[in-house]
Design a protein around this motif. Structure first.
Motif, PDB file in Angstrom:
ATOM      1  N   PRO A  33      27.454   5.041  -8.685  1.00 53.91           N
ATOM      2  CA  PRO A  33      27.280   5.717  -7.388  1.00 53.91           C
ATOM      3  C   PRO A  33      26.348   4.980  -6.427  1.00 53.91           C
ATOM      4  CG  PRO A  33      27.115   7.280  -9.209  1.00 53.91           C
ATOM      5  CD  PRO A  33      27.094   5.910  -9.813  1.00 53.91           C
ATOM      6  N   LEU A  34      25.376   4.249  -6.963  1.00 58.04           N
ATOM      7  CA  LEU A  34      24.405   3.559  -6.111  1.00 58.04           C
ATOM      8  C   LEU A  34      24.874   2.171  -5.702  1.00 58.04           C
ATOM      9  CD1 LEU A  34      21.107   4.469  -8.031  1.00 58.04           C
ATOM     10  CD2 LEU A  34      22.149   5.661  -6.112  1.00 58.04           C
ATOM     11  N   LEU A  35      26.019   1.726  -6.233  1.00 59.57           N
ATOM     12  CA  LEU A  35      26.496   0.363  -5.981  1.00 59.57           C
ATOM     13  C   LEU A  35      27.687   0.304  -5.035  1.00 59.57           C
ATOM     14  CD1 LEU A  35      26.310  -1.069  -9.620  1.00 59.57           C
ATOM     15  CD2 LEU A  35      24.780  -1.610  -7.732  1.00 59.57           C
ATOM     16  N   LYS A  36      28.131   1.440  -4.523  1.00 56.17           N
ATOM     17  CA  LYS A  36      29.332   1.442  -3.693  1.00 56.17           C
ATOM     18  C   LYS A  36      29.174   0.575  -2.455  1.00 56.17           C
ATOM     19  CE  LYS A  36      31.054   5.931  -5.242  1.00 56.17           C
ATOM     20  NZ  LYS A  36      31.435   7.313  -4.840  1.00 56.17           N
ATOM     21  N   SER A  37      27.991   0.590  -1.855  1.00 57.34           N
ATOM     22  CA  SER A  37      27.776  -0.219  -0.652  1.00 57.34           C
ATOM     23  C   SER A  37      27.701  -1.711  -0.960  1.00 57.34           C
ATOM     24  CB  SER A  37      26.494   0.232   0.061  1.00 57.34           C
ATOM     25  OG  SER A  37      25.372   0.078  -0.786  1.00 57.34           O
ATOM     26  N   HIS A  38      27.541  -2.055  -2.250  1.00 60.25           N
ATOM     27  CA  HIS A  38      27.432  -3.461  -2.647  1.00 60.25           C
ATOM     28  C   HIS A  38      28.690  -3.963  -3.360  1.00 60.25           C
ATOM     29  CE1 HIS A  38      23.184  -3.283  -1.642  1.00 60.25           C
ATOM     30  NE2 HIS A  38      23.026  -2.251  -2.450  1.00 60.25           N
ATOM     31  N   LYS A  39      29.775  -3.199  -3.276  1.00 64.58           N
ATOM     32  CA  LYS A  39      30.969  -3.525  -4.061  1.00 64.58           C
ATOM     33  C   LYS A  39      31.500  -4.917  -3.755  1.00 64.58           C
ATOM     34  CE  LYS A  39      35.689  -1.922  -4.991  1.00 64.58           C
ATOM     35  NZ  LYS A  39      36.694  -0.851  -4.736  1.00 64.58           N
ATOM     36  N   LEU A  40      31.669  -5.250  -2.486  1.00 59.91           N
ATOM     37  CA  LEU A  40      32.236  -6.548  -2.119  1.00 59.91           C
ATOM     38  C   LEU A  40      31.342  -7.693  -2.566  1.00 59.91           C
ATOM     39  CD1 LEU A  40      33.633  -5.749   1.447  1.00 59.91           C
ATOM     40  CD2 LEU A  40      34.864  -5.819  -0.730  1.00 59.91           C
ATOM     41  N   LEU A  41      30.032  -7.520  -2.388  1.00 62.14           N
ATOM     42  CA  LEU A  41      29.098  -8.566  -2.808  1.00 62.14           C
ATOM     43  C   LEU A  41      29.152  -8.772  -4.316  1.00 62.14           C
ATOM     44  CD1 LEU A  41      26.788 -10.562  -2.344  1.00 62.14           C
ATOM     45  CD2 LEU A  41      25.192  -8.625  -2.417  1.00 62.14           C
ATOM     46  N   LEU A  42      29.205  -7.671  -5.072  1.00 67.93           N
ATOM     47  CA  LEU A  42      29.247  -7.780  -6.524  1.00 67.93           C
ATOM     48  C   LEU A  42      30.552  -8.423  -7.005  1.00 67.93           C
ATOM     49  CD1 LEU A  42      27.673  -4.360  -7.588  1.00 67.93           C
ATOM     50  CD2 LEU A  42      26.700  -6.634  -7.917  1.00 67.93           C
ATOM     51  N   ILE A  43      31.649  -8.101  -6.343  1.00 69.86           N
ATOM     52  CA  ILE A  43      32.913  -8.738  -6.725  1.00 69.86           C
ATOM     53  C   ILE A  43      32.825 -10.242  -6.527  1.00 69.86           C
ATOM     54  CG2 ILE A  43      35.341  -8.979  -6.073  1.00 69.86           C
ATOM     55  CD1 ILE A  43      35.415  -5.995  -5.518  1.00 69.86           C
ATOM     56  N   GLU A  44      32.240 -10.652  -5.401  1.00 71.77           N
ATOM     57  CA  GLU A  44      32.068 -12.091  -5.141  1.00 71.77           C
ATOM     58  C   GLU A  44      31.165 -12.732  -6.183  1.00 71.77           C
ATOM     59  OE1 GLU A  44      30.485 -15.045  -1.559  1.00 71.77           O
ATOM     60  OE2 GLU A  44      30.607 -12.872  -1.244  1.00 71.77           O
ATOM     61  N   VAL A  45      30.106 -12.026  -6.554  1.00 71.14           N
ATOM     62  CA  VAL A  45      29.178 -12.556  -7.562  1.00 71.14           C
ATOM     63  C   VAL A  45      29.877 -12.723  -8.905  1.00 71.14           C
ATOM     64  CG1 VAL A  45      27.147 -11.963  -8.949  1.00 71.14           C
ATOM     65  CG2 VAL A  45      27.069 -11.708  -6.471  1.00 71.14           C
ATOM     66  N   VAL A  46      30.585 -11.684  -9.342  1.00 69.68           N
ATOM     67  CA  VAL A  46      31.225 -11.706 -10.660  1.00 69.68           C
ATOM     68  C   VAL A  46      32.315 -12.772 -10.719  1.00 69.68           C
ATOM     69  CG1 VAL A  46      32.537 -10.348 -12.327  1.00 69.68           C
ATOM     70  CG2 VAL A  46      30.669  -9.279 -11.053  1.00 69.68           C
ATOM     71  N   GLU A  47      32.996 -12.986  -9.607  1.00 74.33           N
ATOM     72  CA  GLU A  47      34.048 -14.002  -9.586  1.00 74.33           C
ATOM     73  C   GLU A  47      33.504 -15.409  -9.800  1.00 74.33           C
ATOM     74  OE1 GLU A  47      35.985 -13.349  -5.880  1.00 74.33           O
ATOM     75  OE2 GLU A  47      37.400 -11.866  -6.697  1.00 74.33           O
ATOM     76  N   HIS A  48      32.219 -15.595  -9.554  1.00 74.59           N
ATOM     77  CA  HIS A  48      31.592 -16.905  -9.762  1.00 74.59           C
ATOM     78  C   HIS A  48      31.002 -17.047 -11.164  1.00 74.59           C
ATOM     79  CE1 HIS A  48      31.863 -17.115  -5.359  1.00 74.59           C
ATOM     80  NE2 HIS A  48      31.694 -18.426  -5.488  1.00 74.59           N
ATOM     81  N   THR A  49      31.133 -16.010 -12.004  1.00 74.69           N
ATOM     82  CA  THR A  49      30.671 -16.111 -13.388  1.00 74.69           C
ATOM     83  C   THR A  49      31.819 -16.592 -14.276  1.00 74.69           C
ATOM     84  OG1 THR A  49      31.223 -13.800 -13.892  1.00 74.69           O
ATOM     85  CG2 THR A  49      29.009 -14.265 -13.037  1.00 74.69           C
ATOM     86  N   ASN A  50      31.456 -17.088 -15.419  1.00 76.08           N
ATOM     87  CA  ASN A  50      32.458 -17.625 -16.342  1.00 76.08           C
ATOM     88  C   ASN A  50      32.071 -17.251 -17.758  1.00 76.08           C
ATOM     89  OD1 ASN A  50      34.558 -19.021 -17.521  1.00 76.08           O
ATOM     90  ND2 ASN A  50      33.574 -21.029 -17.346  1.00 76.08           N
ATOM     91  N   SER A  51      32.349 -15.995 -18.120  1.00 75.75           N
ATOM     92  CA  SER A  51      32.044 -15.510 -19.465  1.00 75.75           C
ATOM     93  C   SER A  51      33.159 -14.579 -19.901  1.00 75.75           C
ATOM     94  CB  SER A  51      30.700 -14.778 -19.499  1.00 75.75           C
ATOM     95  OG  SER A  51      30.785 -13.539 -18.815  1.00 75.75           O
ATOM     96  N   ILE A  52      33.115 -14.174 -21.150  1.00 78.02           N
ATOM     97  CA  ILE A  52      34.162 -13.299 -21.683  1.00 78.02           C
ATOM     98  C   ILE A  52      34.093 -11.896 -21.085  1.00 78.02           C
ATOM     99  CG2 ILE A  52      34.275 -14.578 -23.854  1.00 78.02           C
ATOM    100  CD1 ILE A  52      32.540 -12.435 -25.122  1.00 78.02           C
ATOM    101  N   LEU A  53      33.030 -11.607 -20.338  1.00 77.56           N
ATOM    102  CA  LEU A  53      32.865 -10.270 -19.761  1.00 77.56           C
ATOM    103  C   LEU A  53      33.306 -10.206 -18.306  1.00 77.56           C
ATOM    104  CD1 LEU A  53      29.329  -9.440 -21.224  1.00 77.56           C
ATOM    105  CD2 LEU A  53      31.516  -8.572 -22.014  1.00 77.56           C
ATOM    106  N   THR A  54      33.679 -11.324 -17.713  1.00 79.67           N
ATOM    107  CA  THR A  54      33.997 -11.355 -16.287  1.00 79.67           C
ATOM    108  C   THR A  54      35.106 -10.374 -15.927  1.00 79.67           C
ATOM    109  OG1 THR A  54      33.292 -13.668 -16.121  1.00 79.67           O
ATOM    110  CG2 THR A  54      34.741 -12.827 -14.390  1.00 79.67           C
ATOM    111  N   LYS A  55      36.213 -10.381 -16.680  1.00 81.52           N
ATOM    112  CA  LYS A  55      37.335  -9.505 -16.369  1.00 81.52           C
ATOM    113  C   LYS A  55      36.959  -8.031 -16.533  1.00 81.52           C
ATOM    114  CE  LYS A  55      41.040 -12.780 -17.514  1.00 81.52           C
ATOM    115  NZ  LYS A  55      42.246 -13.031 -18.353  1.00 81.52           N
ATOM    116  N   SER A  56      36.154  -7.730 -17.529  1.00 82.12           N
ATOM    117  CA  SER A  56      35.740  -6.332 -17.745  1.00 82.12           C
ATOM    118  C   SER A  56      34.907  -5.826 -16.578  1.00 82.12           C
ATOM    119  CB  SER A  56      34.956  -6.216 -19.045  1.00 82.12           C
ATOM    120  OG  SER A  56      35.746  -6.590 -20.158  1.00 82.12           O
TER     121      SER A  56
END
Length: 500
Positions: A469-492
């Motif tokens: 609930p506290l991350l809704k305003s940061h959704k786009l930023l977090l998606i961009e951040v996660v897309e730059h990670t490379n681990s087995i948890l990225t897709k999850s």
């Protein structure tokens, strides 16, 4: 009572009500000031009066008979609501009368209303929060009595203002005891007559800062270090240092602990300087555990000595910890921190988290145990907010001067620090919105550094799961951040974000 129902609803339904309750209180103050005189005023004093209002409750005993008992109104509320109210009062203690808050905390701690463990612990935290205006008193030689420190009433004028008002001078303002002649004679008025004279302003600022620094130095060095390093006190400290390093038996160490405490608490002695001479942090873990276990004597309201114990006996050991802490030391430390929670925060947890090299796994494990076993989740949430949103952390911790070089004024982000925040979230510590905002900001800055880190990925997955609930305003930023990670948890993690 009707005017306080919205506030009680916040405490009942919001797991971390401090910020929302503070905003409601501020808005209610403004609304009350604009309302008519016939409306019921909402003030800090009226809130405390409501919470301490005597109420009669019926108590059923084992003999099937009932008796009437008088308790405070707050004690008639559910235990978790009591904890949230007391936590809020500690968070906003500057708005309230310290005397009234101490009276409320004492009433809850007395146990007349049958308060549970966590309620009493939160009341103890509130009592500690208003016992001193700040923690710079750690450098003083001795503490004044509590009544001497708070001898002025919360709603009354200070004594110096009363004395000035009693004079028959022609005051410039009735609420500001400065006469016209005195105002015209002030040096800062003549020094800055020309608003464009930046040099005069700068010189005045430097002069005032220098004068302030002199005052601070005079307050903090009432007892010069050479007074403690020379003469009988210096000899006693040297003898105690040698005895600490030569551990013989627990019995002898108990006697040694008593001697150290008597010397440090002796009138006219600078305890920090004496502890720096004794160097108790160089004792082995078994000796250190015996020392802190027998430094428990004295009043529980005393805050100076517990801070000195933790920052001189335990903190230096943990700052250089590279392997799991010994059970004997950790066990004694946990028991000490359960009793002295405020000291644990400022003399242990804060400096450890602000370690110059960043925390490692062994230090993370120690802090996690202190959080889980010694502090209330609301206390941990407030502590995290201070770390993340408080700006400069220089004055938020206590340590000996010799160990200052091991501590930074800013958080150093490591994998273990992310693991620490993950442990807090898994322990149902509810972070505030501003804390979440700061974490997301740091995550965005550090993505490249930790892009392949499994611990970083685990933290992100926990964050989006627990704090959605506290991350809704940061959704786009977090998606961009996660897309730059490379681990087995990225897709999850991306799957979790897509469900927002």
């Amino acid at each position: 009572m009707e005017s306080w129902i919205p506030l009680m609803d916040i405490f009942l339904n919001n797991p971390t009500p401090e910020v929302e309750a503070s905003l409601w209180l501020q808005q209610s103050f403004s609304a009350t000031s604009r309302a008519s005189s016939t409306s019921t005023p909402i003030t800090t004093s009226s809130l405390i009066s409501l919470l301490t209002k005597p109420c009669d409750v019926i108590v059923n005993d084992s003999s099937s008979s009932s008796t009437t008992k008088t308790v405070m109104f707050i004690e008639t509320l559910p235990g978790f609501v009591q904890s949230r109210i007391l936590s809020f009062l500690a968070y906003e203690n500057k708005r309230f009368s310290a005397r009234e808050l101490r009276g409320l905390a004492r009433g809850v701690m007395s146990g007349d209303g049958g308060s549970d463990f966590w309620v009493k612990r939160t009341a103890r935290h509130l009592f500690d929060a208003v016992s001193h205006s700040n923690y710079e008193w750690i450098s003083r030689l001795s503490l004044d009595s509590e009544e001497q420190m708070f001898d002025e009433e919360f709603d009354s004028l200070p004594s110096w203002l009363k004395d000035s008002l009693n004079n028959n001078e022609d005051l410039l303002f009735p609420w500001l005891p400065i006469s016209i002649n005195e105002l015209n004679s002030r040096t800062f008025v003549t020094a800055c007559e020309d608003e464009n004279d930046e040099d005069s302003v700068s010189e005045l600022r430097v002069k005032l800062e220098n004068e302030l620094n002199v005052v601070v130095l005079e307050v903090r060095h009432d007892c010069p270090a050479d007074v403690c390093t020379q003469g009988e006190i210096g000899k006693l400290a040297s003898d105690l240092r040698e005895r600490i390093r030569n551990f013989e038996s627990s019995y002898n160490t108990v006697a040694l602990a008593n001697e150290i405490q008597q010397l440090c608490l002796k009138k006219g002695v600078d305890s920090f300087t004496v502890l720096g001479l004794i160097e108790p942090w160089k004792a082995d873990d078994e000796t250190a555990s015996v020392l802190i276990s027998h430094f428990l004597s004295g009043s529980e309201d005393e805050l100076v000595w517990p801070n000195q114990v933790l920052c001189s006996v335990v903190l230096p050991k943990l700052l250089v910890l590279e392997e799991p802490a010994s059970r004997v030391l950790l066990g004694a430390l946990i028991e000490y921190c359960k009793i002295h929670q405020r000291a644990a925060e400022y003399a242990l947890v804060f400096p450890l988290i602000l370690r110059r090299e960043g925390i490692n796994n062994p230090i993370c494990d120690v802090i996690t145990r202190i959080f889980r076993e010694c502090l209330h989740p609301a206390h941990v949430s407030a502590l995290c907010q201070k770390l993340l949103c408080g700006g400069d952390n220089e004055n938020k911790f206590i340590c000996l001067p010799s160990h200052q070089c091991l501590i930074s004024n800013e958080l150093v982000w490591t994998e273990s620090l992310f693991s620490l925040f993950q442990n807090n979230l898994n322990h149902n510590v509810h972070l505030t919105q501003d804390s979440i905002d700061q974490i997301v900001f740091r995550v965005g800055k550090l993505t490249e550094m930790f892009s392949k880190s499994l611990k970083f990925g685990n933290f992100l997955l926990c964050l989006v799961t627990k704090c959605a609930p506290l991350l809704k305003s940061h959704k786009l930023l977090l998606i961009e951040v996660v897309e730059h990670t490379n681990s087995i948890l990225t897709k999850s993690i991306l799957s979790k974000l897509a469900s927002f």
